[in-house]
Enzyme design. Structure first.
Site, PDB file in Angstrom:
ATOM      1  CD1 TRP A 290      -2.994   1.414   0.870  1.00  0.00           C
ATOM      2  CD2 TRP A 290      -1.418   2.435   2.074  1.00  0.00           C
ATOM      3  NE1 TRP A 290      -3.462   2.658   1.202  1.00  0.00           N
ATOM      4  CE2 TRP A 290      -2.503   3.326   1.937  1.00  0.00           C
ATOM      5  CE3 TRP A 290      -0.306   2.873   2.789  1.00  0.00           C
ATOM      6  CZ2 TRP A 290      -2.527   4.595   2.490  1.00  0.00           C
ATOM      7  CZ3 TRP A 290      -0.311   4.143   3.336  1.00  0.00           C
ATOM      8  CH2 TRP A 290      -1.414   4.992   3.183  1.00  0.00           C
ATOM      9  CG  HIS A 291       3.396   2.303   3.263  1.00  0.00           C
ATOM     10  ND1 HIS A 291       2.753   1.288   3.926  1.00  0.00           N
ATOM     11  CD2 HIS A 291       3.363   3.380   4.088  1.00  0.00           C
ATOM     12  CE1 HIS A 291       2.355   1.729   5.106  1.00  0.00           C
ATOM     13  NE2 HIS A 291       2.698   2.995   5.226  1.00  0.00           N
ATOM     14  N   GLY A 292       3.806   1.733  -1.354  1.00  0.00           N
ATOM     15  CA  GLY A 292       4.463   2.065  -2.609  1.00  0.00           C
ATOM     16  C   GLY A 292       4.697   0.838  -3.442  1.00  0.00           C
TER      17      GLY A 292
ATOM     18  CG  PHE B 170       3.167   6.376   0.663  1.00  0.00           C
ATOM     19  CD1 PHE B 170       4.117   5.905  -0.226  1.00  0.00           C
ATOM     20  CD2 PHE B 170       3.576   6.778   1.917  1.00  0.00           C
ATOM     21  CE1 PHE B 170       5.449   5.842   0.125  1.00  0.00           C
ATOM     22  CE2 PHE B 170       4.914   6.710   2.280  1.00  0.00           C
ATOM     23  CZ  PHE B 170       5.849   6.245   1.382  1.00  0.00           C
TER      24      PHE B 170
END
Lengths: 398, 470
Positions: free
Chosen positions: B321-323, B470
């Protein structure tokens, strides 16, 4: 109006007032701190501010005007009063000015040249000759990155409101920031302030530091003290200006000094003529300006082209020079020379001006430099001003 | 437009004037929130406004259809549609290139070289936040946790609400929609608390920008630094990401509170955590609780006997989800592993006693291990690639002779550690004593002025928020 609405209005009013008071209080304290520290445009770029303030007087000068525009190498190397005197000896009356400034890369010089252009356009006055120094190592990426923390502050000090407004229209966030720096922060950006504080806590280490002979340092200190005292005696009316109008932005000249003082000058500059000092200076220039690698920053090259174009609007003749380099100490790699040739060609194509390359002239010997790049006073500068007279005298009519 | 800029200050001042003094009736205020939020969002890239509004409109009508449908299978199809739309948009903009590049690398590695064209699309700011927020609405309605609410404008206003639009906290529909419907005004006490949060957030953000300098140095060329300097850089990054993200959310919560909206805390002094599980109860709480409620529990949670699998999947996807990069996958996996290890050790009799001990020494020991593990995870998070992460990790753990230790390095290490400690003490104080501080105006207002002064004085040019990407 219901009571809940009037209550909410009262709270909202308090919120608005609190926003104004908290921010206003913080800005006020910040301004007081800057005042106490003397952090303002006058102290940070005093010479530039004074030169800019002199423009209304310069445009009123009756004689043909000549401006030598560039870096600290111009500031140290060009003597306007010597230039005028030598031309007078050829029956040519000229008033020249030294517009050399340390710490300004071409991006900032572009904005300063716009202010000069605007003043001349406004007064419908023309400059007979503008000589612009193209300084390769002021145009490098390393130099540009080194200016990261001061860009916004210097921009607000040098740009007009209309120019800031142009920036704001293209990038509202940056525009709002710049107006904020200019009108609320006294031209001092947070980056400039924090980098100043950072340097106090963590001084930048020198790339290398070779110890100079102790006796030379002692002699330099003693000679420096002598020269300061003699300066105060010889120039009691000097106003402590960085850009002094009576000297046309240049420095003192040897003809005004006693033989003893000139002897002290010789002693003083002789203390710089040692390999340790020169190598230290070279290493500093490599670290801070990529002086031997010359990886050019396209933005700065474009800015330099703008400078030439700005002066072309108000000058009868514009010349560009690359000033002498201390050959033997500062050596370009083959790739650096190729990059320089390419940039020179780019500038020549964009401006129509052929750049005069003075880098390797044999008459400029190592003893004429006080460090890696700057000429000594009363020796290097005299020789260089003489060269300037020889090169450009033909532009002025008797 | 970011919170700590003069342009945002101008924007908010104008917005607040309109919101608090001009548009006083409900409908105009909702439309004002939408307009202000879209201006705020459009300041980055107005091309993505239709995507944001489109997501909101689609989920609004899907939730309405779920609410009116009596057929469970039809409801399931509808919620699946919502998931496909939201995750599809996210996948297309955020993960398509990563997937294509990974496939190409895999084929190259297997001896089938291919030239893969990537999309190279610009990532819409805040897409991960608002898609999760929007998705939570349809899932909640599907699960029967909330009824669909009438009022498209209110839903669009809630989803695009500018204080939390681009970097969270990720609000659930059931938290924000009733507030958007009620549109309460803040009390003066709440307003003072909001000022406190905004100032604390600004201070943390300003500090984070300064910490970015040693962090950047450590991750750019660790081999040129001493071991202490590498540690300083890694700890500085821990401080930077905390200050940057929690500072942003503090400001978001404060700004929302000034407009009458109550947003729950997103951080609770995370570096005081004494276990990896504890860390995730304190770090980015809105994301970890979202992942728990909508992913971990959907996978079966603790009940199915697959806790380890479910934790690992949840943390892997949390990392992703963060990257879109393998470093984030590794970061998520690392957290999954240490959480699982914590669970496993907690079942052993010896460690159970250790866990339950109230001894300060043992608590300190647990804190030190947790902080060390979190630091290691930040190496994975910050590094450009796994190879760089390994280099930094190794440089942290061997004595480097390539750079000499000097007094400046020691001072910097001290400053970085003290700053992180100070921000945590400050946060702890605001959480515990914030309300009583707001009742002491002689202390509150000077502190606020001094806090703002500090932020005005110091700063760094690279002042983007990390979590925007993000």
């Amino acid at each position: 109006m219901s009571s809940s609405t009037s209550n909410s209005k009262a709270v909202n009013g308090k919120i608005l007032l609190a926003m104004i008071l908290v921010m206003g209080g913080a800005v006020l304290l910040m301004r007081l701190l800057y005042l106490a520290m003397g952090a303002d445009a006058n102290n940070i770029m005093g010479r530039v501010v004074e030169a800019r303030e002199a423009l209304p007087q310069i445009v009123k000068e009756p004689d043909d005007l000549m401006i030598f525009f560039g870096s600290s190498m111009v500031e140290a190397g060009f003597s306007p009063r010597q230039f005028d005197r030598e031309l007078r000896a050829k029956d040519k009356t000229v008033k020249s000015f030294n517009f050399g400034f340390g710490g300004l890369n071409p991006y900032f010089q572009d904005y300063l040249s716009r202010r000069i252009r605007d003043e001349f356009l406004h007064n419908q006055r023309r400059i007979k000759l503008v000589v612009i120094e193209f300084n390769p190592f002021q145009t490098t990426t390393t130099r540009w990155q080194g200016a990261n923390d001061i860009v916004d502050s210097f921009l607000t000090m040098l740009a007009s409101d209309a120019e800031l407004w142009d920036i704001a229209q293209k990038d509202p966030e940056r525009g709002a920031l710049l107006f904020n720096i200019k009108y609320l922060r006294n031209d001092i950006s947070a980056e400039m302030f924090s980098s100043y504080i950072g340097r106090q806590i963590f001084p930048q280490p020198q790339p290398i530091k070779i110890e100079e002979p102790k006796e030379l340092i002692e002699l330099r200190s003693k000679a420096g003290q002598q020269l300061t005292e003699r300066f105060e005696q010889d120039y009691p009316n000097y106003t402590d200006a960085d850009w002094y109008y009576p000297w046309q932005g240049g420095g003192t000249i040897p003809e005004e000094r006693s033989p003893e003082t000139l002897e002290w000058f010789k002693k003083y500059y002789s203390t710089f003529q040692n390999s340790a000092n020169k190598e230290n200076a070279r290493q500093r220039r490599i670290a801070s300006a990529d002086i031997e690698g010359l990886h050019f920053e396209p933005l700065l090259v474009d800015s330099f082209i703008n400078i030439v174009n700005n002066f072309q609007e108000v000058a009868d003749h514009v010349e560009v020079v690359i000033m002498p380099r201390q050959v033997g100490l500062i050596n370009y790699s083959e790739a650096a020379q190729t990059r320089l040739n390419k940039v020179v060609a780019e500038i020549e194509n964009a401006t129509g001006v052929s750049i005069i390359n003075q880098q390797e002239l044999p008459q400029f010997t190592a003893d004429m430099y006080r460090d890696a790049t700057h000429f000594t006073r009363y020796h290097g500068d005299v020789e260089y001003t003489r060269l300037t007279v020889e090169t450009f005298a033909h532009y002025f009519e008797p | 437009m970011i919170f700590n800029t003069p342009l945002f200050f101008l924007f908010f001042a104008v917005f607040f004037l309109c919101y608090g003094f001009v548009f006083l009736r409900h409908k105009p205020r909702v439309y004002l929130i939408i307009t202000g939020s879209l201006i705020f969002y459009g300041a980055w890239n107005y091309h993505f406004i239709p995507l944001l509004v489109g997501s909101a409109v689609a989920d609004y009508f899907i939730a309405q259809a779920i609410g009116t449908s009596q057929d469970p299978r039809h409801k399931k199809r509808l919620v699946t549609l919502s998931i496909i739309i939201n995750l599809g948009v996210l996948a297309l903009f955020k993960y398509a290139d990563f997937a294509l590049e990974s496939v190409a690398s895999l084929l190259n590695w297997a001896g089938y070289p291919v030239a893969m064209t990537t999309l190279s699309w610009v990532l819409p700011v805040g897409i991960s936040f608002y898609t999760f927020q929007s998705l939570s609405y349809t899932i909640d309605v599907y699960r029967g946790d909330m009824k669909p609410r009438k009022g498209l404008a209110e839903f669009v206003a809630a989803l695009s609400f500018f204080p939390q639009l681009v970097a969270g906290p990720i609000l659930r529909a059931r938290q924000i929609l009733p507030q958007m419907h009620a549109l309460n005004w803040p009390s003066w006490l709440e307003a003072k608390h909001a000022f406190l949060l905004i100032t604390v957030g600004l201070i943390k953000k300003t500090g984070a920008d300064l910490l970015a300098v040693p962090a950047e140095a450590a991750f750019a060329a660790p081999e040129t630094l001493s071991t202490l300097e590498v540690w300083t850089g890694v700890i500085a990054f821990a401080g930077q990401i905390y200050g940057d993200f929690s500072g942003y959310t503090d400001m978001a919560i404060g700004l929302a509170l000034l407009l009458g909206f109550k947003i729950p805390l997103n951080f609770r002094v995370p570096y005081f955590a004494i276990s990896p599980v504890d860390f995730w109860r304190r770090w980015h709480i809105s994301l970890s609780s979202w992942l728990r409620d909508y992913l971990y529990i959907s996978l079966g949670g603790n009940r199915t006997g697959h806790r380890t699998r479910n934790v690992l999947i949840t943390m892997l996807l949390g990392g992703l989800w963060h990257g879109a990069a393998w470093t984030f996958v590794a970061w998520g996996a690392f957290h999954g592993v240490i959480i699982t290890a914590t669970h496993y050790l907690g079942q052993l009799a010896y460690f159970r006693n250790f866990n339950q001990s109230t001894s300060r020494l043992i608590k300190f020991f647990k804190w030190a291990i947790t902080f060390y593990l979190v630091l290691i995870s930040w190496v994975l998070f910050r590094a450009e690639n796994l190879s760089d992460a390994m280099t930094v990790f190794l440089d942290m753990h061997r004595f480097s002779e390539s750079a000499t230790l000097n007094i400046q390095a020691i001072v910097l290490f001290g400053i970085v550690c003290v700053w992180i400690l100070l921000t945590h003490v400050m946060d702890h104080f605001v959480i515990k004593k914030g309300e009583s501080l707001t009742q002491q105006p002689w202390l509150l207002w000077p502190l606020l002025v001094l806090g703002q002064l500090l932020c005005l004085l110091i700063g760094e040019p690279s002042n983007e928020f990390i979590y925007f990407q993000f």
